[in-house]
Design an enzyme around this catalytic site. Structure first.
Site, PDB file in Angstrom:
ATOM      1  N   ARG A 161       0.852  -1.191   0.000  1.00  0.00           N
ATOM      2  CA  ARG A 161       0.000   0.000   0.000  1.00  0.00           C
ATOM      3  C   ARG A 161       0.888   1.240   0.000  1.00  0.00           C
ATOM      4  NH1 ARG A 161      -4.771   2.378   0.507  1.00  0.00           N
ATOM      5  NH2 ARG A 161      -4.946   4.298   1.715  1.00  0.00           N
TER       6      ARG A 161
ATOM      7  N   GLU B 139      -0.356  10.594   4.106  1.00  0.00           N
ATOM      8  CA  GLU B 139      -0.687  11.021   5.464  1.00  0.00           C
ATOM      9  C   GLU B 139      -2.059  11.676   5.556  1.00  0.00           C
ATOM     10  OE1 GLU B 139       1.932  14.070   6.863  1.00  0.00           O
ATOM     11  OE2 GLU B 139       1.124  14.016   8.881  1.00  0.00           O
TER      12      GLU B 139
ATOM     13  N   CYS C  47     -13.333  10.085   6.625  1.00  0.00           N
ATOM     14  CA  CYS C  47     -12.616   9.439   5.518  1.00  0.00           C
ATOM     15  C   CYS C  47     -12.218   8.028   5.926  1.00  0.00           C
ATOM     16  CB  CYS C  47     -11.389  10.256   5.108  1.00  0.00           C
ATOM     17  SG  CYS C  47     -10.216  10.507   6.451  1.00  0.00           S
TER      18      CYS C  47
ATOM     19  N   CYS D 168      -9.054   6.723   5.743  1.00  0.00           N
ATOM     20  CA  CYS D 168      -7.597   6.583   5.729  1.00  0.00           C
ATOM     21  C   CYS D 168      -7.062   5.547   6.711  1.00  0.00           C
ATOM     22  CB  CYS D 168      -6.947   7.947   5.930  1.00  0.00           C
ATOM     23  SG  CYS D 168      -7.347   9.085   4.581  1.00  0.00           S
TER      24      CYS D 168
ATOM     25  N   GLU E 246      -0.119  15.578   3.814  1.00  0.00           N
ATOM     26  CA  GLU E 246      -1.355  15.837   4.548  1.00  0.00           C
ATOM     27  C   GLU E 246      -2.395  16.544   3.675  1.00  0.00           C
ATOM     28  OE1 GLU E 246      -2.433  15.167   7.887  1.00  0.00           O
ATOM     29  OE2 GLU E 246      -4.218  15.828   6.827  1.00  0.00           O
ATOM     30  N   GLY E 247      -3.613  16.011   3.712  1.00  0.00           N
ATOM     31  CA  GLY E 247      -4.713  16.679   3.006  1.00  0.00           C
ATOM     32  C   GLY E 247      -4.432  16.851   1.529  1.00  0.00           C
ATOM     33  N   ARG E 248      -4.040  15.758   0.872  1.00  0.00           N
ATOM     34  CA  ARG E 248      -3.674  15.831  -0.555  1.00  0.00           C
ATOM     35  C   ARG E 248      -2.583  16.851  -0.810  1.00  0.00           C
ATOM     36  NH1 ARG E 248      -9.714  16.220  -2.642  1.00  0.00           N
ATOM     37  NH2 ARG E 248     -10.490  14.394  -1.575  1.00  0.00           N
TER      38      ARG E 248
ATOM     39  N   ASP F 205      -6.292  18.211  -6.002  1.00  0.00           N
ATOM     40  CA  ASP F 205      -5.292  17.344  -5.376  1.00  0.00           C
ATOM     41  C   ASP F 205      -3.919  17.875  -5.744  1.00  0.00           C
ATOM     42  OD1 ASP F 205      -3.606  14.999  -4.855  1.00  0.00           O
ATOM     43  OD2 ASP F 205      -5.460  13.850  -4.812  1.00  0.00           O
TER      44      ASP F 205
ATOM     45  N   ARG G 264      -1.069  16.015  -4.644  1.00  0.00           N
ATOM     46  CA  ARG G 264      -0.128  14.994  -4.180  1.00  0.00           C
ATOM     47  C   ARG G 264       0.872  14.572  -5.239  1.00  0.00           C
ATOM     48  NH1 ARG G 264      -4.134  10.729  -1.630  1.00  0.00           N
ATOM     49  NH2 ARG G 264      -5.472  11.625  -3.227  1.00  0.00           N
TER      50      ARG G 264
ATOM     51  N   SER H 252      -4.993  -0.560  -2.651  1.00  0.00           N
ATOM     52  CA  SER H 252      -5.333   0.832  -2.968  1.00  0.00           C
ATOM     53  C   SER H 252      -6.366   0.811  -4.073  1.00  0.00           C
ATOM     54  CB  SER H 252      -4.089   1.595  -3.439  1.00  0.00           C
ATOM     55  OG  SER H 252      -4.467   2.848  -3.993  1.00  0.00           O
TER      56      SER H 252
END
Lengths: 422, 422
Positions: A247, A251, A263, A265, A294-296, A334, A336, A358
């Site tokens: 995976r 975060e 969510c 997560c 964190e947070g995308r 996003d 990320r 995932s």
């Protein structure tokens, strides 16, 4: 930049401040990114002690370099301190693997970063302050969800991978970002010049050397890194014949630590850990790669602003507005950028992931496009999805997330399924 | 710096790059730190869109500003994007409190950062890109340890603070760092000039404006921020008559998320959450303040290097060498600098903490020296200390940590209590 470093003495006569550096200083060792051996590649030198030795932009420890500076300001740390690396060597050998010398495979970490004390022994002896950007150790991890799995019979203790007390045996690695700018630019489809300029301008002027020192190709950005948890033998990760369960997790402090129910997560993460344990017990190997995004990668302030906008919008918290609310606040859905994520898989020598825990199509695409084969995908079991996380799950499945269940239609997406604010 | 911002167009004619900025540009609003009202204080403007409006060094989102830059480089985000703050306002009103206008009480966050859309409405209407540095929302958090607490009778559901399903009701806040440099320097006992210089030099040259723009007193550093979890009514935090249970917790990803058994971080955190729930149910209020200071703000690579050095040293993993091993690698025992930590307590209006769930003498000293009274201290129950964490606990208690038990003597500290590497 050969000014000898001095400790800050409040009240002492001011030293000359050098606002920028120039190419052609003596003493800096060249970096040949993607070279076949450590000796040809050369060490990454981000020291602030002997500035003439620096061959990168930025410095070590990601964003914690700011705390290091505070330690010097407070008089707690000598600016001349050099790390004593006695006994710190990795507990498990990772690589070298053929991917390390392919400059298209790894652009955002230093594959030689764990073994600097060994592979750059002579440069260290010559006085270069070379610091590890990767550390590898071993740990026992005890998660309440895994203990519950033992109690309910989902998991069995074997004393090797998992003890009767619920401790899973892992090798873990912490990795700091080391960006080779030409390669990072190629991943994002822009020129290196544009990348350097935007990194400088859009951070409000961080590191002018990004634009003035085109001879320095490596940047140590002040961002969080990643952590790997390996279940089973780390050498098996590189063997496509050994079943790999993996995976890649980004975060989410609110869920990962505090169990927020908006969510999936933490439930998905702990499910992946159970899958990794079971895989290792079958003779395979497991991997969780945890990235500080964190947070995308929008940060938690933006994330909480979006939560409020979702919960308060006319019509309630619906899947069809899920991405729109983020885009209103952040300008994008996003940040990320999974484009850099596969690097760590190549560092581990991975060629095939048999079971990817995932549902993210972005992660799937990034991994497979980087040349790693993926067998099956493992979705989060329905019973682990908190009620208030249904909005996110519906929105993601409708947008292309892998799922074994039905894809919600437009009408379904318009139903408010999220809880309102009290 | 009045150059109009333009999107990056690969191949377009290069715009002029400004390597540094100069004082005296038009349009920037002044900041009077510690002023009594938001109007007198003025907004913090860290935008990269209209650079003439900037009145700080650095930009928003802490270290995630680097990801924002990547989003622009990748063409995913317009550099002109302005956040749409519709419906994002705080779910709960925090302050203003008298501490907000005492410039010695708060130096590392913007007390007006949650309410910019309200208190700086006219400046926003005039075109200033003012972004929240704090976001406040509400959540349900579900921790397996709390569910276990319900099952074992340590906790009782009341449907208000804690549901029968184990969900605790919280108000939570995310806070980005906003440093007023004169105040930060005062906390560390150095001159502002020395602080600015060291922040610049010891980060390898981040933000030359730290040394060139002494007129800019506010710095948005690229570091992680903090998150608050409030159990009960947030307004009660400022009322010293209402019992306050609080823990200030520093991030430890290996334990907080993965349950590593080498330290007590997650067990102590979940114990504090149980204490907060019980306190709120008694009519009090609870607070967990979580700071992104991984591995004592040394970062996780350094932390793992230290683990290896501890486990491999001659004589085994002993408490008497616990701090020495960190100092060998990092040059200091700790870089968390609790000096800035109490700011967030003053932002919440706190005058008294009735029950501090922490044994740290550094945290206790920092809080009390900032003028907040502390009643009793709550240590971690012995049964929650993992076996391999005994080395850390002994070392800390011997070094001055609060404890209700015996302080280990020199002989005790020399006993190897930590597990060896396999």
């Amino acid at each position: 930049m050969a000014t000898p470093a001095e400790p800050v003495k409040p009240g002492a006569a001011p030293r000359h401040i050098r606002l920028t550096s120039h190419a052609g200083g003596y003493g800096a060792l060249p970096i040949h990114w993607g070279a076949a051996t450590a000796a040809e590649r050369g060490p990454v030198v981000g020291t602030t002690t002997q500035r003439s030795h620096r061959n990168v932009i930025g410095t070590h420890s990601g964003s914690y370099s700011v705390y290091r500076a505070l330690a010097v300001a407070a008089g707690a740390l000598s600016r001349h301190h050099k790390a004593d690396l006695t006994n710190t060597a990795p507990t498990d050998i990772i690589g070298p693997y053929p991917q390390w010398s392919d400059p298209s495979k790894i652009v955002s970490l230093d594959p030689w970063g764990a073994t600097v004390a060994n592979v750059f022994e002579s440069e260290l002896a010559a006085g270069y302050d070379i610091r590890p950007t990767i550390a590898v150790t071993q740990a026992h991890v005890i998660l309440p969800e895994v203990i519950e799995g033992l109690q309910k019979g989902r998991l069995q203790a074997d004393g090797t991978v998992l003890t009767a007390g619920g401790a899973a045996m892992v090798t873990k690695a912490a990795i700091e970002p080391v960006w080779w700018l030409p390669g990072v630019a190629a991943r994002f489809g822009c020129s290196e010049n544009d990348l350097r300029r935007v990194l400088f301008e859009e951070t409000g002027g961080m590191y002018p050397e990004l634009v003035t020192r085109s001879d320095l190709e490596v940047f140590l950005p002040p961002i969080g890194g990643q952590t790997l948890y390996i279940f089973g033998n780390p050498r098996d990760l590189a063997n496509p014949e050994v079943e790999l369960t993996a995976r890649v997790h980004d975060e989410c402090n609110g869920s990962d630590v505090f169990g927020s129910d908006i969510c999936t997560c933490r439930p998905y993460l702990t499910h992946a850990i159970e899958e990794c344990i079971q895989g290792a017990q079958r003779g395979g190997v497991g991997l969780v790669a945890y990235s500080r995004k964190e947070g995308r990668a929008l940060g938690e302030v933006t994330k909480f602003l979006v939560y409020n906008a979702r919960k308060r919008q006319v019509g309630g918290d619906t899947a069809d507005q899920y991405f729109a609310r983020t885009e209103c606040v952040a300008g994008v859905q996003d940040m990320r950028f999974q484009e850099l994520m596969p690097d760590v898989l190549h560092w581990l020598g991975i060629k095939k992931i048999h079971r990817l825990v995932s549902m993210s199509n972005m992660k799937f695409d990034a991994i497979t496009q980087s040349g790693i084969e993926i067998g099956t995908r493992v979705n989060i079991p329905d019973e682990l999805i908190p009620a208030d996380a249904r909005v996110e799950m519906d929105a993601k499945v409708a947008a292309g997330y892998f799922s074994t269940g039905p894809v919600p239609d437009a009408e379904e997406l318009r139903k408010p399924k999220g809880r309102e604010l009290t």
